[in-house]
Design a protein around this motif. Structure first.
Motif, PDB file in Angstrom:
ATOM      1  N   LEU A 231       0.820  -1.213   0.000  1.00 32.78           N
ATOM      2  CA  LEU A 231       0.000   0.000   0.000  1.00 32.78           C
ATOM      3  C   LEU A 231       0.856   1.265   0.000  1.00 32.78           C
ATOM      4  CD1 LEU A 231      -2.782  -1.083   2.513  1.00 32.78           C
ATOM      5  CD2 LEU A 231      -3.143  -0.491   0.119  1.00 32.78           C
ATOM      6  N   GLU A 232       1.864   1.315   0.862  1.00 32.25           N
ATOM      7  CA  GLU A 232       2.688   2.510   0.963  1.00 32.25           C
ATOM      8  C   GLU A 232       3.536   2.707  -0.291  1.00 32.25           C
ATOM      9  OE1 GLU A 232       4.615   5.933   2.409  1.00 32.25           O
ATOM     10  OE2 GLU A 232       2.679   4.971   2.754  1.00 32.25           O
ATOM     11  N   THR A 233       4.078   1.611  -0.840  1.00 32.63           N
ATOM     12  CA  THR A 233       4.897   1.730  -2.051  1.00 32.63           C
ATOM     13  C   THR A 233       4.072   2.270  -3.213  1.00 32.63           C
ATOM     14  OG1 THR A 233       6.305  -0.112  -1.328  1.00 32.63           O
ATOM     15  CG2 THR A 233       6.378   0.480  -3.660  1.00 32.63           C
ATOM     16  N   VAL A 245      -3.809  -0.653  -5.594  1.00 29.60           N
ATOM     17  CA  VAL A 245      -3.901  -1.639  -4.511  1.00 29.60           C
ATOM     18  C   VAL A 245      -4.961  -1.223  -3.504  1.00 29.60           C
ATOM     19  CG1 VAL A 245      -2.637  -2.786  -2.658  1.00 29.60           C
ATOM     20  CG2 VAL A 245      -1.503  -2.307  -4.833  1.00 29.60           C
ATOM     21  N   GLU A 246      -4.995   0.056  -3.158  1.00 28.67           N
ATOM     22  CA  GLU A 246      -6.011   0.539  -2.219  1.00 28.67           C
ATOM     23  C   GLU A 246      -7.405   0.449  -2.843  1.00 28.67           C
ATOM     24  OE1 GLU A 246      -8.256   2.201   0.756  1.00 28.67           O
ATOM     25  OE2 GLU A 246      -6.281   1.246   0.790  1.00 28.67           O
ATOM     26  N   HIS A 247      -7.529   0.726  -4.124  1.00 27.80           N
ATOM     27  CA  HIS A 247      -8.826   0.621  -4.785  1.00 27.80           C
ATOM     28  C   HIS A 247      -9.321  -0.818  -4.804  1.00 27.80           C
ATOM     29  CE1 HIS A 247      -8.322   4.703  -5.582  1.00 27.80           C
ATOM     30  NE2 HIS A 247      -7.758   4.659  -6.789  1.00 27.80           N
ATOM     31  N   THR A 248      -8.384  -1.777  -4.839  1.00 37.36           N
ATOM     32  CA  THR A 248      -8.767  -3.194  -4.860  1.00 37.36           C
ATOM     33  C   THR A 248      -9.122  -3.697  -3.464  1.00 37.36           C
ATOM     34  OG1 THR A 248      -7.334  -3.592  -6.772  1.00 37.36           O
ATOM     35  CG2 THR A 248      -8.023  -5.517  -5.495  1.00 37.36           C
ATOM     36  N   LEU A 249      -8.269  -3.380  -2.476  1.00 36.92           N
ATOM     37  CA  LEU A 249      -8.488  -3.874  -1.116  1.00 36.92           C
ATOM     38  C   LEU A 249      -9.514  -3.050  -0.347  1.00 36.92           C
ATOM     39  CD1 LEU A 249      -4.806  -4.678  -0.057  1.00 36.92           C
ATOM     40  CD2 LEU A 249      -6.502  -6.222  -1.027  1.00 36.92           C
ATOM     41  N   THR A 251      -9.169  -0.669   1.955  1.00 35.04           N
ATOM     42  CA  THR A 251      -8.884  -0.659   3.389  1.00 35.04           C
ATOM     43  C   THR A 251      -9.291   0.649   4.053  1.00 35.04           C
ATOM     44  OG1 THR A 251      -6.639   0.199   3.038  1.00 35.04           O
ATOM     45  CG2 THR A 251      -6.923  -2.185   2.998  1.00 35.04           C
ATOM     46  N   GLY A 252      -9.179   1.764   3.338  1.00 35.35           N
ATOM     47  CA  GLY A 252      -9.456   3.060   3.946  1.00 35.35           C
ATOM     48  C   GLY A 252      -8.498   3.395   5.061  1.00 35.35           C
ATOM     49  N   TYR A 253      -7.243   2.934   4.945  1.00 32.63           N
ATOM     50  CA  TYR A 253      -6.296   3.083   6.048  1.00 32.63           C
ATOM     51  C   TYR A 253      -5.924   4.552   6.280  1.00 32.63           C
ATOM     52  CZ  TYR A 253      -2.421   3.620   2.713  1.00 32.63           C
ATOM     53  OH  TYR A 253      -1.580   4.065   1.723  1.00 32.63           O
ATOM     54  N   ILE A 254      -5.880   5.352   5.233  1.00 35.84           N
ATOM     55  CA  ILE A 254      -5.532   6.762   5.418  1.00 35.84           C
ATOM     56  C   ILE A 254      -6.675   7.506   6.105  1.00 35.84           C
ATOM     57  CG2 ILE A 254      -5.042   8.916   4.189  1.00 35.84           C
ATOM     58  CD1 ILE A 254      -3.459   7.361   2.187  1.00 35.84           C
ATOM     59  N   ALA A 255      -7.900   7.191   5.729  1.00 31.65           N
ATOM     60  CA  ALA A 255      -9.049   7.848   6.358  1.00 31.65           C
ATOM     61  C   ALA A 255      -9.159   7.483   7.828  1.00 31.65           C
ATOM     62  CB  ALA A 255     -10.335   7.478   5.628  1.00 31.65           C
ATOM     63  N   GLN A 256      -8.691   6.299   8.205  1.00 26.95           N
ATOM     64  CA  GLN A 256      -8.774   5.859   9.594  1.00 26.95           C
ATOM     65  C   GLN A 256      -7.614   6.357  10.447  1.00 26.95           C
ATOM     66  OE1 GLN A 256      -9.644   1.659  10.068  1.00 26.95           O
ATOM     67  NE2 GLN A 256     -10.711   1.577   8.107  1.00 26.95           N
ATOM     68  N   MET A 257      -6.626   6.995   9.822  1.00 30.16           N
ATOM     69  CA  MET A 257      -5.522   7.548  10.597  1.00 30.16           C
ATOM     70  C   MET A 257      -5.989   8.769  11.373  1.00 30.16           C
ATOM     71  SD  MET A 257      -2.204   7.506   8.063  1.00 30.16           S
ATOM     72  CE  MET A 257      -1.479   5.986   7.480  1.00 30.16           C
ATOM     73  N   GLN A 371     -11.692  -5.802   8.046  1.00 28.30           N
ATOM     74  CA  GLN A 371     -12.114  -7.109   7.608  1.00 28.30           C
ATOM     75  C   GLN A 371     -11.836  -7.321   6.122  1.00 28.30           C
ATOM     76  OE1 GLN A 371     -16.172  -7.899   8.511  1.00 28.30           O
ATOM     77  NE2 GLN A 371     -16.140 -10.011   7.780  1.00 28.30           N
ATOM     78  N   SER A 372     -11.946  -6.257   5.325  1.00 27.14           N
ATOM     79  CA  SER A 372     -11.724  -6.388   3.890  1.00 27.14           C
ATOM     80  C   SER A 372     -10.289  -6.770   3.568  1.00 27.14           C
ATOM     81  CB  SER A 372     -12.067  -5.080   3.179  1.00 27.14           C
ATOM     82  OG  SER A 372     -11.263  -4.026   3.680  1.00 27.14           O
ATOM     83  N   VAL A 373      -9.342  -6.281   4.364  1.00 24.42           N
ATOM     84  CA  VAL A 373      -7.936  -6.625   4.123  1.00 24.42           C
ATOM     85  C   VAL A 373      -7.625  -8.013   4.639  1.00 24.42           C
ATOM     86  CG1 VAL A 373      -5.574  -5.932   4.528  1.00 24.42           C
ATOM     87  CG2 VAL A 373      -7.331  -4.204   4.269  1.00 24.42           C
ATOM     88  N   ALA A 374      -8.124  -8.332   5.821  1.00 25.66           N
ATOM     89  CA  ALA A 374      -7.798  -9.614   6.425  1.00 25.66           C
ATOM     90  C   ALA A 374      -8.331 -10.770   5.600  1.00 25.66           C
ATOM     91  CB  ALA A 374      -8.379  -9.682   7.843  1.00 25.66           C
ATOM     92  N   SER A 375      -9.394 -10.573   4.847  1.00 26.09           N
ATOM     93  CA  SER A 375      -9.964 -11.647   4.072  1.00 26.09           C
ATOM     94  C   SER A 375      -9.293 -11.817   2.714  1.00 26.09           C
ATOM     95  CB  SER A 375     -11.463 -11.392   3.844  1.00 26.09           C
ATOM     96  OG  SER A 375     -11.650 -10.164   3.160  1.00 26.09           O
ATOM     97  N   SER A 376      -8.429 -10.887   2.330  1.00 21.78           N
ATOM     98  CA  SER A 376      -7.775 -10.980   1.031  1.00 21.78           C
ATOM     99  C   SER A 376      -6.623 -11.967   1.085  1.00 21.78           C
ATOM    100  CB  SER A 376      -7.250  -9.606   0.611  1.00 21.78           C
ATOM    101  OG  SER A 376      -6.275  -9.171   1.514  1.00 21.78           O
ATOM    102  N   PRO A 377      -6.252 -12.598  -0.067  1.00 25.63           N
ATOM    103  CA  PRO A 377      -5.168 -13.577  -0.066  1.00 25.63           C
ATOM    104  C   PRO A 377      -3.834 -12.985   0.329  1.00 25.63           C
ATOM    105  CG  PRO A 377      -6.497 -13.721  -2.066  1.00 25.63           C
ATOM    106  CD  PRO A 377      -6.919 -12.481  -1.344  1.00 25.63           C
TER     107      PRO A 377
END
Length: 441
Positions: A231-233, A245-249, A251-257, A371-377
């Motif tokens: 994600l960061e790369t 990668v963010e569009h696929t997963l 995660t919304g990790y930046i919004a949750q920061m 949950q969306s990230v944890a369920s991904s391969p």
């Protein structure tokens, strides 16, 4: 008109061919008698995908033996038995799907500029994960504590360190984009930049290079935090808008920061422009209006006078010899560690690990455990429990003295560390066999 076989006519014989008269065009044509030269360029039978690409990480024992015998880097007399960046690149190429490999990609991975680029990316990503873990702990501590002015000072140091490390990555990335130094022949408009732009070819090369870089960084950091690395790369190379990668997963990790986390991890050089005017965070770091030591822009390429302790640390991490990393307390993942502490595929042996929780994982407050990230391969790689393999990165602080400005800009080049030509040829030969099992026609 003389007969064509007459030496005095148009069919006169030469050492390497003869002239003939073409009645249709009404002109002389020279026909060479020499056999045609073999074309070295190899075309990929199918286009390389730019979507989700999975590497093999479950190499069985038979394949490991084959890899160690045929493709593993052989030690030269007197050479220290340590892990080098070439070892990590070899594992990444060996486990990569054939669909993304190409002769151009293998050649590009074996350039001095690319090696500096990968080492800078490893250092930047490792420090990013370390700071992300620290910030997650600090945000959790705010539930029972109060922020003080010292918090701002410490977080400002984290922010400036991350910005400087991103500049190290950006300067090498800029060389690739403009086709400078040893990357001229990979430019999409040719070495002289006068050909027609091959934008599709260039996009696929950069996409596969970024995916390969993610895999190399993940291996160098001990096979942990894959999703955070990916994600960061992709964010720093493509910006938040074009982070596939963010569009696929999702995660919304930046919004949750939190505000503090976003200020430290993203920096204050992030610009939110319209899509057509969007620059990647790496380019924003280069053109950012902040105090940047000009010597960072030429580190490892141009010899800089009167280098500070901080610059010497960064130079050794990016362009120094790998056998000096541990002696100088420079942390670059598993690079520089004894080769005997790892197996063939660079997995740590049981006696090589130490107790303690890894500081390169991200806390639950940073938004990576949705949950969306944890369920991904791909998240399965990140959730594996790993132990610490290397200490935390401690960057020397910036000098309080003014930056030294020489009377003239330094133009003496650094001694470029050679890349293994033997390994490059091995991987090119292997790729030929994989693309053409029956032989090149």
């Amino acid at each position: 008109m003389a007969d064509d076989d007459d030496e005095g006519g148009f069919g006169g014989l030469y050492e390497d061919g003869h002239w003939v008269w073409d009645e249709s065009s009404g002109a002389l044509l020279f026909v060479s008698d020499l056999p045609p030269k073999a074309v070295e360029a190899v075309q990929i039978p199918t286009k390389a995908p730019t979507g989700a690409i999975e590497f093999r990480d479950d190499v069985d024992l038979i394949e490991q033996i084959r890899y160690r015998r045929r493709y593993q880097r052989k030690l030269k007399p007197g050479q220290p038995d340590i892990i080098t960046l070439q070892d990590i690149k070899d594992i990444a190429i060996y486990t990569a799907p054939v669909s993304i490999l190409s002769p151009m990609l293998i050649n590009m991975l074996h350039l001095p500029t690319t090696e500096r680029f990968l080492r800078a990316l490893i250092l930047c990503t490792a420090y990013y994960l370390q700071v992300a873990e620290e910030m997650a702990h600090r945000i959790l501590a705010l539930e029972t504590k109060v922020r003080t002015p010292d918090c701002e000072i410490l977080e400002q140091e984290f922010r400036e360190n991350l910005s400087d490390l991103r500049v190290l990555v950006a300067k090498e990335y800029c060389i690739m984009l403009i086709g400078g130094s040893d990357t001229k022949k990979f430019h999409h408009m040719g070495p002289a930049k006068k050909r027609r732009s091959l934008s599709d070819k260039d996009a696929r090369l950069i996409e596969t290079l970024i995916r390969m870089s993610v895999q190399i960084v993940w291996l160098a950091l001990g096979r942990k935090s894959f999703n955070q690395i990916e994600l960061e790369t992709n964010r720093i190379f493509k910006s938040e808008i074009f982070n596939a990668v963010e569009h696929t997963l999702k995660t919304g990790y930046i919004a949750q920061m939190s505000t503090e986390e976003r200020s430290v991890l993203l920096g204050h050089c992030v610009r939110h422009d319209k899509k057509l005017n969007t620059r990647s965070p790496l380019m924003n770091e280069v053109f950012c209006h902040r105090e940047i030591d000009y010597r960072l822009m030429g580190l490892g390429v141009v010899k800089c006078p009167q280098m500070t302790t901080r610059l010497q640390y960064l130079w050794l991490a990016v362009a120094g010899k790998e056998e000096y990393l541990l002696k100088s307390m420079v942390v670059l993942g598993i690079i520089g560690m004894p080769r005997s502490s790892f197996d063939t595929m660079l997995r740590p042996l049981p006696q090589a690990t130490t107790e303690g929780k890894s500081k390169a994982s991200v806390g639950s407050r940073s938004g990576y455990t949705s949950q969306s990230v944890a369920s991904s391969p791909s998240m399965k790689k990140s959730t594996l429990t790993t132990q610490r393999l290397y200490p935390d990165i401690v960057l020397p602080r910036k000098s309080e003295k003014e930056i030294y400005f020489p009377p003239s800009f330094p133009d003496e080049p650094e001694a470029i560390r050679p890349v293994s030509e033997t390994q490059r040829r091995r991987w090119q030969t292997r790729l030929m066999k994989l693309l053409y099992p029956g032989g090149v026609k």
